[in-house]
Enzyme design. Structure first.
Site, mmCIF file in Angstrom:
data_model
loop_
_atom_site.group_PDB
_atom_site.id
_atom_site.type_symbol
_atom_site.label_atom_id
_atom_site.label_comp_id
_atom_site.label_asym_id
_atom_site.label_seq_id
_atom_site.Cartn_x
_atom_site.Cartn_y
_atom_site.Cartn_z
ATOM 1 N N SER A 72 0.782 -1.312 0.074
ATOM 2 C CA SER A 72 -0.135 0.054 -0.036
ATOM 3 C C SER A 72 1.011 1.452 -0.142
ATOM 4 C CB SER A 72 -0.702 -0.077 1.243
ATOM 5 O OG SER A 72 -1.658 -0.947 1.097
HETATM 6 N N1 SAH Z 1 0.377 -4.147 4.079
HETATM 7 C C1 SAH Z 1 1.284 -4.842 2.916
HETATM 8 C C2 SAH Z 1 0.559 -5.185 1.896
HETATM 9 C C3 SAH Z 1 -0.429 -5.884 1.934
HETATM 10 S S1 SAH Z 1 -1.292 -6.626 0.231
HETATM 11 C C4 SAH Z 1 2.729 -4.447 2.956
HETATM 12 O O1 SAH Z 1 3.063 -3.625 3.568
HETATM 13 O O2 SAH Z 1 3.497 -5.107 2.204
HETATM 14 C C5 SAH Z 1 -2.486 -7.520 0.968
HETATM 15 C C6 SAH Z 1 -2.028 -8.880 1.236
HETATM 16 O O3 SAH Z 1 -2.837 -9.618 1.655
HETATM 17 C C7 SAH Z 1 -1.259 -9.754 -0.059
HETATM 18 O O4 SAH Z 1 -0.169 -10.287 0.341
HETATM 19 C C8 SAH Z 1 -2.289 -10.866 -0.250
HETATM 20 O O5 SAH Z 1 -1.926 -12.379 -0.437
HETATM 21 C C9 SAH Z 1 -2.681 -11.097 1.548
HETATM 22 N N2 SAH Z 1 -4.055 -11.725 1.729
HETATM 23 C C10 SAH Z 1 -5.213 -11.660 0.728
HETATM 24 N N3 SAH Z 1 -6.326 -12.476 1.328
HETATM 25 C C11 SAH Z 1 -5.820 -12.897 2.316
HETATM 26 C C12 SAH Z 1 -6.312 -13.834 3.523
HETATM 27 N N4 SAH Z 1 -7.523 -14.473 3.461
HETATM 28 N N5 SAH Z 1 -5.362 -14.130 4.577
HETATM 29 C C13 SAH Z 1 -4.149 -13.650 4.427
HETATM 30 N N6 SAH Z 1 -3.577 -12.813 3.545
HETATM 31 C C14 SAH Z 1 -4.390 -12.477 2.672
#
Ligand code: SAH
Length: 225
Positions: A72
């Site tokens: 993000s």
């Molecule tokens: N804040 C993070 C970015 C998050 S991107 C950073 O600093 O890098 C969102 C993430 O959520 C992705 O890696 C995706 O694979 C994960 N995600 C999506 N659905 C999920 C779930 N049900 N459980 C755990 N992770 C999940």
């Protein structure tokens, strides 16, 4: 250290200057929580960004981290952390570790961090990066929509991917007075804060947003449970 690699050439001091500028931009943009600004000043965002994108690490933009996922923008992370009201010693659940940048910010704020990522390769890469930087956080590869009951209740839960409806388990695992920060919606999304008051949850909108979708295994899996 691989000598001569293009991306390794920029001296660390350049990043420090870029990082300082980013912190000033966040502050000018309305982020007033000093602990949050300090966390941004102390965590090297470039360490979480793939080589080819690293030069853009301190721009206020979301960036790809592989597997169709994005880290993000700094503003979104800053708002999420500010609204989550993290204090040292708080137990915080992060759903969607991604590259692990926000995990490191949470640790810098003094939280006891529990973070869940469903994509194995991202989980492994984040674990390596965080270990290399000496960040103390407990990571799990799995489905974050179920929360992490073993360590509940959490004073804050931050979801990094957009839910159509925020998962029930996360409300149940929130401590009284705690905040759940979660983007909600499909194409048009809003970043929301829910605050627990006993069995009641106050809802506020923080800002409009664009997150990758939260994957809910239960829905895709065809009722195996
Ligand atoms: N804040 C993070 C970015 C998050 S991107 C950073 O600093 O890098 C969102 C993430 O959520 C992705 O890696 C995706 O694979 C994960 N995600 C999506 N659905 C999920 C779930 N049900 N459980 C755990 N992770 C999940």
């Amino acid at each position: 250290m691989a000598a001569g690699r293009l991306t390794d050439r920029a001296p660390a001091t350049d990043y420090r200057r870029d990082r300082r500028r980013l912190v000033e931009r966040l502050r000018d943009g309305g982020v007033s929580d000093l602990a949050v600004l300090h966390a941004f000043d102390s965590v090297p965002r470039h360490a979480f960004i793939p080589d080819v994108m690293r030069a853009r690490a301190y721009e206020d933009v979301p960036l790809p981290i592989g597997r169709g996922q994005t880290i993000s923008s700094p503003t979104i992370h800053a708002l999420s952390l500010e609204y989550a009201e993290i204090h040292p010693g708080h137990r915080v659940l992060e759903v969607g570790t991604g590259a692990g940048f926000q995990t490191a910010l949470l640790a810098a704020l003094g939280a006891r961090v529990y973070s869940i990522e469903r994509i194995a390769s991202l989980y492994e890469a984040a674990a390596r990066t965080l270990e290399r930087l000496g960040v103390d956080a407990r990571l799990m590869h799995g489905d974050g929509t179920r929360g992490w009951p073993r360590y509940a209740p959490f004073q804050a839960i931050i979801v990094g991917a957009a839910a159509v409806r925020p998962p029930e388990a996360l409300f149940r695992q929130l401590a009284d007075g705690g905040h759940l920060i979660v983007p909600v919606g499909r194409r048009r999304q809003e970043l929301r804060r829910y605050t627990r008051r006993g069995e009641h949850f106050e809802k506020e909108t923080i800002t409009g947003a664009r997150f990758v979708p939260l994957i809910e295994e239960g829905r895709r899996g065809g009722g195996a449970e």
